[in-house]
Design a protein around this motif. Structure first.
Motif, PDB file in Angstrom:
ATOM      1  N   ILE A  51      43.565  21.340  60.576  1.00  0.00           N
ATOM      2  CA  ILE A  51      43.424  20.975  59.148  1.00  0.00           C
ATOM      3  C   ILE A  51      44.741  20.983  58.590  1.00  0.00           C
ATOM      4  N   SER A  52      45.057  19.980  57.867  1.00  0.00           N
ATOM      5  CA  SER A  52      46.179  19.590  56.986  1.00  0.00           C
ATOM      6  C   SER A  52      46.449  20.941  56.140  1.00  0.00           C
ATOM      7  N   TRP A  53      47.694  20.729  55.453  1.00  0.00           N
ATOM      8  CA  TRP A  53      47.977  21.851  54.659  1.00  0.00           C
ATOM      9  C   TRP A  53      47.308  21.505  52.945  1.00  0.00           C
ATOM     10  N   ASN A  54      47.414  20.186  52.935  1.00  0.00           N
ATOM     11  CA  ASN A  54      47.284  19.762  51.404  1.00  0.00           C
ATOM     12  C   ASN A  54      45.969  19.033  51.013  1.00  0.00           C
ATOM     13  N   ASP A  55      45.564  18.194  51.787  1.00  0.00           N
ATOM     14  CA  ASP A  55      44.593  17.145  51.491  1.00  0.00           C
ATOM     15  C   ASP A  55      43.189  17.616  52.118  1.00  0.00           C
ATOM     16  N   GLY A  56      43.033  18.420  52.962  1.00  0.00           N
ATOM     17  CA  GLY A  56      41.697  18.995  53.576  1.00  0.00           C
ATOM     18  C   GLY A  56      41.469  18.142  54.797  1.00  0.00           C
ATOM     19  N   SER A  57      42.431  16.960  55.121  1.00  0.00           N
ATOM     20  CA  SER A  57      41.976  16.417  56.433  1.00  0.00           C
ATOM     21  C   SER A  57      41.695  17.412  57.527  1.00  0.00           C
ATOM     22  N   THR A  58      40.845  16.877  58.412  1.00  0.00           N
ATOM     23  CA  THR A  58      40.412  17.720  59.707  1.00  0.00           C
ATOM     24  C   THR A  58      40.268  16.846  60.771  1.00  0.00           C
ATOM     25  N   ASP A  59      40.430  17.756  61.961  1.00  0.00           N
ATOM     26  CA  ASP A  59      40.278  16.895  63.215  1.00  0.00           C
ATOM     27  C   ASP A  59      39.681  17.741  64.275  1.00  0.00           C
ATOM     28  N   TYR A  60      38.596  17.222  65.025  1.00  0.00           N
ATOM     29  CA  TYR A  60      37.998  18.028  66.017  1.00  0.00           C
ATOM     30  C   TYR A  60      37.964  17.511  67.144  1.00  0.00           C
ATOM     31  N   SER A  61      38.027  18.320  68.362  1.00  0.00           N
ATOM     32  CA  SER A  61      37.848  17.882  69.658  1.00  0.00           C
ATOM     33  C   SER A  61      36.435  17.426  69.751  1.00  0.00           C
ATOM     34  N   ASP A  62      36.184  16.325  70.687  1.00  0.00           N
ATOM     35  CA  ASP A  62      34.749  15.908  70.838  1.00  0.00           C
ATOM     36  C   ASP A  62      33.796  16.975  71.415  1.00  0.00           C
ATOM     37  N   SER A  63      34.280  18.064  72.007  1.00  0.00           N
ATOM     38  CA  SER A  63      33.247  19.145  72.451  1.00  0.00           C
ATOM     39  C   SER A  63      32.839  20.040  71.306  1.00  0.00           C
ATOM     40  N   VAL A  64      33.303  20.002  70.452  1.00  0.00           N
ATOM     41  CA  VAL A  64      32.964  20.860  69.133  1.00  0.00           C
ATOM     42  C   VAL A  64      32.670  20.264  67.965  1.00  0.00           C
ATOM     43  N   LYS A  65      33.005  18.988  67.894  1.00  0.00           N
ATOM     44  CA  LYS A  65      32.615  18.036  66.701  1.00  0.00           C
ATOM     45  C   LYS A  65      31.188  18.260  66.340  1.00  0.00           C
ATOM     46  N   GLY A  66      30.863  18.702  65.063  1.00  0.00           N
ATOM     47  CA  GLY A  66      29.416  18.778  64.552  1.00  0.00           C
ATOM     48  C   GLY A  66      29.029  19.970  64.765  1.00  0.00           C
ATOM     49  N   ARG A  67      29.580  20.969  65.437  1.00  0.00           N
ATOM     50  CA  ARG A  67      29.421  22.376  65.567  1.00  0.00           C
ATOM     51  C   ARG A  67      30.394  23.599  64.957  1.00  0.00           C
ATOM     52  N   PHE A  68      31.540  22.934  64.963  1.00  0.00           N
ATOM     53  CA  PHE A  68      32.492  23.886  64.476  1.00  0.00           C
ATOM     54  C   PHE A  68      32.984  23.298  63.099  1.00  0.00           C
ATOM     55  N   THR A  69      33.375  24.009  62.121  1.00  0.00           N
ATOM     56  CA  THR A  69      34.039  23.824  60.950  1.00  0.00           C
ATOM     57  C   THR A  69      35.329  24.525  60.610  1.00  0.00           C
ATOM     58  N   ILE A  70      36.462  23.964  60.563  1.00  0.00           N
ATOM     59  CA  ILE A  70      37.705  24.627  60.189  1.00  0.00           C
ATOM     60  C   ILE A  70      38.181  24.492  58.951  1.00  0.00           C
ATOM     61  N   SER A  71      38.438  25.571  58.214  1.00  0.00           N
ATOM     62  CA  SER A  71      38.622  25.678  56.695  1.00  0.00           C
ATOM     63  C   SER A  71      40.169  26.394  56.634  1.00  0.00           C
ATOM     64  N   ARG A  72      40.523  26.477  55.312  1.00  0.00           N
ATOM     65  CA  ARG A  72      41.760  27.107  55.108  1.00  0.00           C
ATOM     66  C   ARG A  72      41.625  27.544  53.775  1.00  0.00           C
ATOM     67  N   ASP A  73      42.486  28.886  53.224  1.00  0.00           N
ATOM     68  CA  ASP A  73      42.422  29.285  51.795  1.00  0.00           C
ATOM     69  C   ASP A  73      43.961  29.426  51.903  1.00  0.00           C
ATOM     70  N   ASN A  74      44.757  28.706  51.088  1.00  0.00           N
ATOM     71  CA  ASN A  74      46.023  28.625  50.885  1.00  0.00           C
ATOM     72  C   ASN A  74      46.643  29.715  49.970  1.00  0.00           C
ATOM     73  N   ALA A  75      45.708  30.121  49.059  1.00  0.00           N
ATOM     74  CA  ALA A  75      46.059  31.083  48.232  1.00  0.00           C
ATOM     75  C   ALA A  75      46.035  32.452  48.994  1.00  0.00           C
ATOM     76  N   LYS A  76      45.366  32.584  50.185  1.00  0.00           N
ATOM     77  CA  LYS A  76      45.258  33.727  50.962  1.00  0.00           C
ATOM     78  C   LYS A  76      45.858  33.792  52.162  1.00  0.00           C
ATOM     79  N   ASN A  77      46.483  32.394  52.714  1.00  0.00           N
ATOM     80  CA  ASN A  77      47.134  32.284  53.828  1.00  0.00           C
ATOM     81  C   ASN A  77      46.352  32.725  54.946  1.00  0.00           C
ATOM     82  N   THR A  78      45.097  31.977  54.711  1.00  0.00           N
ATOM     83  CA  THR A  78      43.996  32.388  56.014  1.00  0.00           C
ATOM     84  C   THR A  78      43.606  31.448  56.149  1.00  0.00           C
TER      85      THR A  78
END
Length: 123
Positions: A51-78
């Motif tokens: 996941i990018s730091w600023n615009d929320g762009s994401t990328d997934y491997s084919d093996s997990v696409k549709g099953r996994f979701t990546i996210s981040r909370d920049n305010a909490k560095n998590t």
């Protein structure tokens, strides 16, 4: 000193869900793409999601696409990885990683790594 710390791994059954977290220092987290990687026994480390730091762009491997979701909370560095519909082949040590500062999402160029958290999915 450990600057990226993963948590949330465990033993689950196929079809179950699991959520991983990655806590980072401000220096390591700021303005950097973040990614999740995994390594199964006897196999090379592989890219899972990023996941990018600023615009929320994401990328997934084919093996997990549709099953996994990546996210981040920049305010909490998590960063998070929500894993649904888990399969036995998802079994691996999952690593949190931070890239060098910059825009965009990437699969390579990660220079900071956590210690890993074990995810085991039984049949």
């Amino acid at each position: 000193q450990v600057q990226l710390v993963e948590s949330g791994g465990g033993l689950v059954q196929a079809g179950d869900s699991l959520s991983l977290s990655c806590a980072a220092s401000v220096r390591v987290f700021s303005r950097r793409a973040m990614g999740w990687f995994r390594q199964a026994p006897g196999k090379e480390r592989e890219f899972v999601a990023a996941i990018s730091w600023n615009d929320g762009s994401t990328d997934y491997s084919d093996s997990v696409k549709g099953r996994f979701t990546i996210s981040r909370d920049n305010a909490k560095n998590t960063m998070f990885l929500q894993m649904n519909s888990l399969k036995p082949e998802d079994t691996a040590v999952y690593y949190c990683a931070a890239a060098l500062p910059g825009d965009g999402v990437r699969r390579t160029g990660y220079h900071y790594w956590g210690q890993g958290t074990q995810v085991t999915v039984s049949s």
